[in-house]
Write an enzyme that holds these catalytic residues in place. Structure first.
Site, short mmCIF file in Angstrom:
data_model
loop_
_atom_site.label_atom_id
_atom_site.label_comp_id
_atom_site.label_asym_id
_atom_site.label_seq_id
_atom_site.Cartn_x
_atom_site.Cartn_y
_atom_site.Cartn_z
N CYS A 193 0.81 -1.22 0.00
CA CYS A 193 0.00 0.00 0.00
C CYS A 193 0.84 1.27 0.00
CB CYS A 193 -0.96 0.00 1.18
SG CYS A 193 -0.15 -0.18 2.80
N HIS A 253 -1.70 1.26 7.33
CA HIS A 253 -2.15 1.18 5.94
C HIS A 253 -2.09 2.54 5.27
CE1 HIS A 253 -4.24 -0.16 2.42
NE2 HIS A 253 -5.33 0.54 2.67
N ASN A 311 -8.45 3.95 -2.07
CA ASN A 311 -7.81 2.80 -1.45
C ASN A 311 -7.09 2.00 -2.53
OD1 ASN A 311 -7.07 0.96 0.52
ND2 ASN A 311 -9.13 0.74 1.35
#
Length: 366
Positions: free
Chosen positions: A158, A291, A312
């Site tokens: 990520c 994250h 995301n």
């Protein structure tokens, strides 16, 4: 039960082989589906049939079917109980991650490390930020409506995806051209981290994107979710940045910065975020950030709920085509899930001369 599992496996294989419809982002269900072991197994079969085309869980092999079923049952009950709560601002669903425990999910789909030194530098940017962004900013803003955000993609690193998204956005704002860039190159070459131990978007934005630049996605091998040796052997036109700004740790500063450009941030991923379907996410979550996501805008609902728009990297089947909304202006100074603790945005020549529209954008009503 094991005999039923074997029979069920064959049924799943037959059903999925015959399925021709498009994959569903969420599988609907009722209380009756949760009423017994048999009905729950039928629901699981239906979920697998719908999710198989997009299901990327590393634990989805048939040999692990029984443990996958146990995780699925726990998540299905969690979704059912949560969605029955009153006055919640968002809903959960049985998405493609519904057969993974939170521990498995976090290990596979998170991994951002916070750069403590950069966090310490962030308050020093306050004065400069105030000078650059003097005056009020619009009540709502969405960079997707101004050609600065590429579609959501799926990752297992990520930190690289949030960094690339920030560079893509700043480059588009400065040049007027939205170019999809290579996350695999950042993974291979930047030194920001890896797929196993995680990494940080800070060295990518402050260092690699400035000194080396990032290649367009089509000029570098596609994303593999694996660490490879750096393969920049053929000279290609790269996107280089002129610097990066650490955002002061407050939601007010984050709002001003997001109006400047998409901002890479860190949040804490939880079970409710794993299974998020729609609405304004409001927790529960803490500030143990793990994250990386990209804040691409902010807005207010018709019910006067303020929110951030996040891009995301869990695929287009998560949330709304890979985007979600998180509650904004909460009591905690760190922001919801730590979203305001550590943000960074890229800077490119032409950035400061960009002309902001006088009329605020109309925020998408999803």
């Amino acid at each position: 039960m094991k005999k039923a599992l074997v029979v069920g496996v064959l049924a799943v294989l037959m059903a999925t082989a015959m399925a021709a419809s498009a994959p569903q982002p969420h599988v609907p269900f009722t209380d009756e589906d949760l009423g017994s072991e048999e009905s729950m197994w039928s629901l699981y079969q239906r979920w697998r049939g719908a999710m198989l085309p997009v299901h990327t869980s590393s634990s989805s092999h048939l040999g692990d079917m029984e443990s996958r079923f146990e995780a699925f049952k726990a998540n299905a009950r969690y979704v059912s109980e949560f969605n029955k709560k009153e006055d919640m601002t968002y809903k959960l669903g049985l998405n493609k991650f519904a057969d993974m425990t939170l521990e498995e999910f976090v290990a596979k789909y998170t991994g951002t490390k916070v750069d403590a030194a950069a966090m310490a530098r962030a308050p020093e940017a306050e004065e400069e930020l105030e000078l650059e962004l003097a005056g009020d900013v619009p009540a709502s803003w969405d960079w997707r409506q101004h050609g600065a955000v590429t579609p959501a993609r799926e990752q297992e690193s990520c930190w690289a995806f949030s960094a690339v998204g920030a560079v893509e956005g700043a480059n588009a704002i400065a040049t007027g051209k939205l170019v999809t860039l290579s996350e695999q190159q950042v993974l291979d070459c930047s030194g920001g981290g890896d797929c196993i131990g995680g990494g940080s978007y800070s060295p990518v934005l402050h260092g690699y994107a400035v000194k080396q630049g990032i290649s367009p996605a089509g000029s570098y091998p596609p994303y593999e979710a694996k660490d490879r040796a750096c393969r920049r052997n053929t000279p290609v036109a790269v996107v280089k940045m002129d610097g990066a700004v650490d955002v002061p740790a407050s939601e007010a500063a984050l709002k001003r910065s997001v109006y400047r450009a998409p901002v890479a941030v860190s949040i804490e991923a939880t079970q409710s975020l794993q299974l998020y379907k729609e609405g304004v996410y409001s927790g529960p979550c803490g500030t143990t950030v793990n994250h990386g996501v990209l804040v691409v805008g902010y807005g207010v609902t018709r019910d006067n709920i303020k929110y951030w728009i996040i891009k995301n990297s869990w695929g287009k089947d998560w949330g709304n085509n890979g985007f979600g909304r998180m509650k904004r202006d909460v009591i905690a100074k760190e922001g919801l899930c730590g979203i305001a603790m550590y943000g960074v945005y890229s800077v490119k020549n032409g950035h400061k001369n960009w002309s902001y529209p006088a009329t605020p954008a109309v925020v998408a009503s999803y």
